[in-house]
Design a protein around this motif. Structure first.
Motif, short mmCIF file in Angstrom:
data_model
loop_
_atom_site.label_atom_id
_atom_site.label_comp_id
_atom_site.label_asym_id
_atom_site.label_seq_id
_atom_site.Cartn_x
_atom_site.Cartn_y
_atom_site.Cartn_z
N ALA A 43 -3.17 -2.60 -3.46
CA ALA A 43 -2.67 -3.23 -2.23
C ALA A 43 -3.46 -4.46 -1.86
O ALA A 43 -3.10 -5.16 -0.91
N ALA A 48 -7.75 0.91 3.30
CA ALA A 48 -6.89 1.87 2.60
C ALA A 48 -7.07 3.27 3.16
O ALA A 48 -6.10 4.01 3.36
N PHE A 62 0.82 -1.20 0.00
CA PHE A 62 0.00 0.00 0.00
C PHE A 62 0.86 1.26 0.00
O PHE A 62 0.60 2.22 -0.74
#
Length: 212
Positions: free
Chosen positions: A76, A83, A55
């Motif tokens: 990711a 996120a 990420f």
């Protein structure tokens, strides 16, 4: 130009700037291990370290671009809510910053899309595993990192100025953009356009004229 690109690649953390002999690769390797992969990970209560690092790398690849949480989450392989939470932690930890949009209507600034910037270009290049030569070959990414570098430098200069200075970006409904908008007080406004090109064209001024 090569000195500028080398500065972008090396980064601007104080230890690297004040100690030219320090190994840049060793510095960022230690930084990633001790700060990102341990302290920030623990703060974010990350269970999957690989996904978290993926990420962060996805965020580095999008420096100077409009924030898209869905894209970051997809790259990711995490949920959008995860996120969003991780991005908030990275922002609070000083790893990324969000450049908010500028609009004459203050309320509209709050609902428009911000730009994502890593706070250091050297860290971004390290996360993306770019050496100096690879950075020069990748013109698109070089343009992104140059824009982030200019924003960093302007913010440093603003820190020692009298009066509050704020930074934004500008984008209208037709996609006309200005990379950086500098605002001081209610009446002082400046637009900054950043290009990693050897020549200037008439089209480069389109966004600045629209902002004006």
């Amino acid at each position: 130009l090569h000195a500028l690109y080398a500065a972008i690649w090396r980064g601007s953390y104080p230890a690297l700037v004040t100690q030219p002999a320090m190994s840049r690769d060793l510095f960022y390797s230690s930084y990633l291990q001790t700060y990102l992969q341990r302290d920030v990970r623990d703060l974010a209560r990350v269970g999957d370290e690989t996904a978290f690092l993926r990420f962060v790398r996805a965020a580095a690849a999008r420096t100077a671009q409009l924030l898209n949480i869905a894209d970051l989450a997809r790259d990711a392989d995490v949920a959008p809510n995860t996120a969003k939470s991780w991005l908030s932690i990275l922002e609070a930890s000083g790893i990324v910053s969000l450049l908010q949009p500028w609009h004459t209507n203050i309320t509209k600034r709050l609902v428009k899309t911000p730009k994502l910037h890593l706070v250091d270009t050297g860290l971004a290049a390290s996360l993306l595993r770019l050496d100096a030569a690879a950075l020069l070959r990748d013109r698109a990414l070089l343009g992104q990192l140059l824009q982030t570098f200019v924003l960093q430098e302007l913010r440093r200069q603003a820190d020692v100025q009298d009066g509050a200075v704020s930074f934004h970006h500008f984008r209208d409904k037709d996609g006309v953009e200005v990379d950086i908008v500098v605002e001081r007080g209610a009446f002082e406004l400046a637009g900054v356009e950043v290009k990693a090109a050897a020549s200037v064209t008439e089209a480069d001024f389109r966004g600045l004229r629209k902002l004006q």
